[in-house]
Design a protein around this motif. Structure first.
Motif, PDB file in Angstrom:
ATOM      1  N   PRO A 178       0.831  -1.207   0.000  1.00 29.39           N
ATOM      2  CA  PRO A 178       0.000   0.000   0.000  1.00 29.39           C
ATOM      3  C   PRO A 178       0.865   1.256   0.000  1.00 29.39           C
ATOM      4  O   PRO A 178       2.020   1.232   0.426  1.00 29.39           O
ATOM      5  N   GLU A 179       0.294   2.350  -0.454  1.00 32.49           N
ATOM      6  CA  GLU A 179       1.010   3.615  -0.414  1.00 32.49           C
ATOM      7  C   GLU A 179       1.096   4.108   1.025  1.00 32.49           C
ATOM      8  O   GLU A 179       0.202   3.883   1.827  1.00 32.49           O
ATOM      9  N   GLY A 180       2.188   4.770   1.335  1.00 30.04           N
ATOM     10  CA  GLY A 180       2.342   5.325   2.662  1.00 30.04           C
ATOM     11  C   GLY A 180       3.428   4.627   3.459  1.00 30.04           C
ATOM     12  O   GLY A 180       4.080   3.689   2.990  1.00 30.04           O
ATOM     13  N   ALA A 181       3.593   5.079   4.693  1.00 28.21           N
ATOM     14  CA  ALA A 181       4.672   4.591   5.547  1.00 28.21           C
ATOM     15  C   ALA A 181       4.282   3.410   6.410  1.00 28.21           C
ATOM     16  O   ALA A 181       5.138   2.738   6.974  1.00 28.21           O
TER      17      ALA A 181
ATOM     18  N   PRO B 271      -0.431  -4.483   7.896  1.00 29.84           N
ATOM     19  CA  PRO B 271      -0.427  -5.934   8.005  1.00 29.84           C
ATOM     20  C   PRO B 271       0.086  -6.524   6.693  1.00 29.84           C
ATOM     21  O   PRO B 271      -0.056  -5.912   5.629  1.00 29.84           O
ATOM     22  N   ALA B 272       0.699  -7.682   6.760  1.00 25.69           N
ATOM     23  CA  ALA B 272       1.300  -8.277   5.567  1.00 25.69           C
ATOM     24  C   ALA B 272       0.880  -9.733   5.436  1.00 25.69           C
ATOM     25  O   ALA B 272       0.594 -10.406   6.428  1.00 25.69           O
TER      26      ALA B 272
ATOM     27  N   TRP C  33      -5.898 -12.122  -6.200  1.00 21.05           N
ATOM     28  CA  TRP C  33      -5.925 -12.220  -4.741  1.00 21.05           C
ATOM     29  C   TRP C  33      -5.046 -11.135  -4.115  1.00 21.05           C
ATOM     30  O   TRP C  33      -5.415 -10.525  -3.099  1.00 21.05           O
ATOM     31  N   ALA C  34      -3.876 -10.893  -4.696  1.00 28.44           N
ATOM     32  CA  ALA C  34      -2.984  -9.874  -4.147  1.00 28.44           C
ATOM     33  C   ALA C  34      -3.646  -8.499  -4.183  1.00 28.44           C
ATOM     34  O   ALA C  34      -3.575  -7.731  -3.210  1.00 28.44           O
TER      35      ALA C  34
ATOM     36  N   HIS D 185      -3.565  -4.642   3.112  1.00 25.61           N
ATOM     37  CA  HIS D 185      -2.441  -5.546   3.359  1.00 25.61           C
ATOM     38  C   HIS D 185      -1.334  -5.363   2.326  1.00 25.61           C
ATOM     39  O   HIS D 185      -1.607  -5.179   1.137  1.00 25.61           O
ATOM     40  N   ALA D 186      -0.107  -5.461   2.770  1.00 27.02           N
ATOM     41  CA  ALA D 186       1.008  -5.695   1.861  1.00 27.02           C
ATOM     42  C   ALA D 186       1.038  -7.189   1.551  1.00 27.02           C
ATOM     43  O   ALA D 186       0.715  -8.012   2.411  1.00 27.02           O
TER      44      ALA D 186
END
Length: 301
Positions: A69-72, A76-77, A101-102, A110-111
């Motif tokens: 996701p964008e941002g710092a 969750p991954a 799915w990704a 989620h990353a």
């Protein structure tokens, strides 16, 4: 192009003075404007591209694809584990079934890290290979451990919210990775959750499988590639001596039920090396939709 003074417009906001001026344009300018809008809308709806990453292994590196996701963060991954057909194709680093799915998980915040266990080792699809050089219980478990260690070092990762999801051979590797014997020896938080799509549960059921991580098994009742009875036996046998384990069996669904737009067919008649040698594969719309909800709920625990 100046449409109106102090004008602001989004792709979907064709109104006000800009729209009135658009209607007064010449046919050629209208066509150019339409092309411009089409390009803008395509960019707005373009699917996110994964970022290639290299993960250290004991010998060499593990190639992977990352959706972030964008941002710092911290985010969750999810470590997502491909099946025996491999992660990517000739022109696409991530096959559509895993990319969908990704992207779904990415939209949920989620990353998603997709290690390429076969491409890293310069192997193609392994579905019809008799003697597999990359074992679910050995090399692929090592890839999972390396992927987790890499994520734990990333500042944008919520270290206590790293989960696993896998399909078929990747799901079988997941079952080995969540066993108590496979726990990491460092002090980092363990996996938060695990989701296994139609794994081969027969060996695990016979070995008295248990899990240290809340684990969800998703399988179709008509799956004749994997074994729903063996998965149920495996999960039932873990009750009372492991972390939470649950199985969902979708009525009437076959192997690969969550894969989009794949009519049910016999794998034996397929020339696709990324398909199993035998039995049946195909989308089941109801099971596919239900599994998307089940995955979201399990990851949000």
């Amino acid at each position: 192009m100046m449409f109106c003074r102090r004008f602001r417009v989004t792709v979907l906001q064709l109104k006000g003075c800009w729209f009135r001026r658009l209607l007064r344009q010449s046919p050629m300018r209208l066509r150019l404007t339409a092309l411009f809008l089409t390009l803008l809308m395509s960019a707005a709806h373009a699917a996110p591209a994964p970022q290639p990453v290299e993960i250290p292994l004991a010998s060499g590196v593990l190639h992977a694809q990352l959706y972030k996701p964008e941002g710092a963060g911290p985010f969750p991954a999810v470590i997502a584990l491909h099946g025996c057909g491999g992660l990517g194709g000739h022109s696409d680093p991530v096959l559509p079934r895993y990319r969908e799915w990704a992207e779904r998980l990415l939209r949920g915040g989620h990353a998603v890290l997709l290690p390429d266990s076969y491409g890293t080792r310069e192997l193609g699809a392994q579905c019809r290979v008799r003697e597999m050089h990359v074992k679910a219980r050995r090399e692929r478990v090592g890839d999972i451990a390396a992927s987790r260690a890499w994520l734990m070092k990333q500042a944008w990762v919520a270290r206590d919210r790293v989960s696993l999801i896998g399909w078929a051979n990747g799901a079988s590797a997941l079952l080995w990775a969540v066993r108590p014997q496979s726990a990491a020896r460092d002090l980092s938080p363990d996996f938060r959750a695990a989701i296994a799509f139609y794994p081969d549960c027969r060996i695990s059921a016979g070995l008295g499988w248990s899990t240290r991580v809340p684990t969800l098994v998703l399988i179709g009742a008509d799956d004749d590639v994997a074994s729903p009875p063996a998965c149920r036996q495996m999960v039932d046998g873990a009750r009372g001596r492991s972390a939470l384990a649950r199985i969902v069996v979708y009525p009437g669904a076959d192997h690969d039920f969550d894969r989009a737009n794949m009519p049910l067919h016999a794998a034996a008649g397929s020339s696709d090396a990324a398909a199993p040698e035998r039995d049946h594969l195909g989308t089941d719309a109801e099971a596919r939709a239900a599994s998307q909800k089940d995955v979201a709920q399990w990851l949000s625990r």
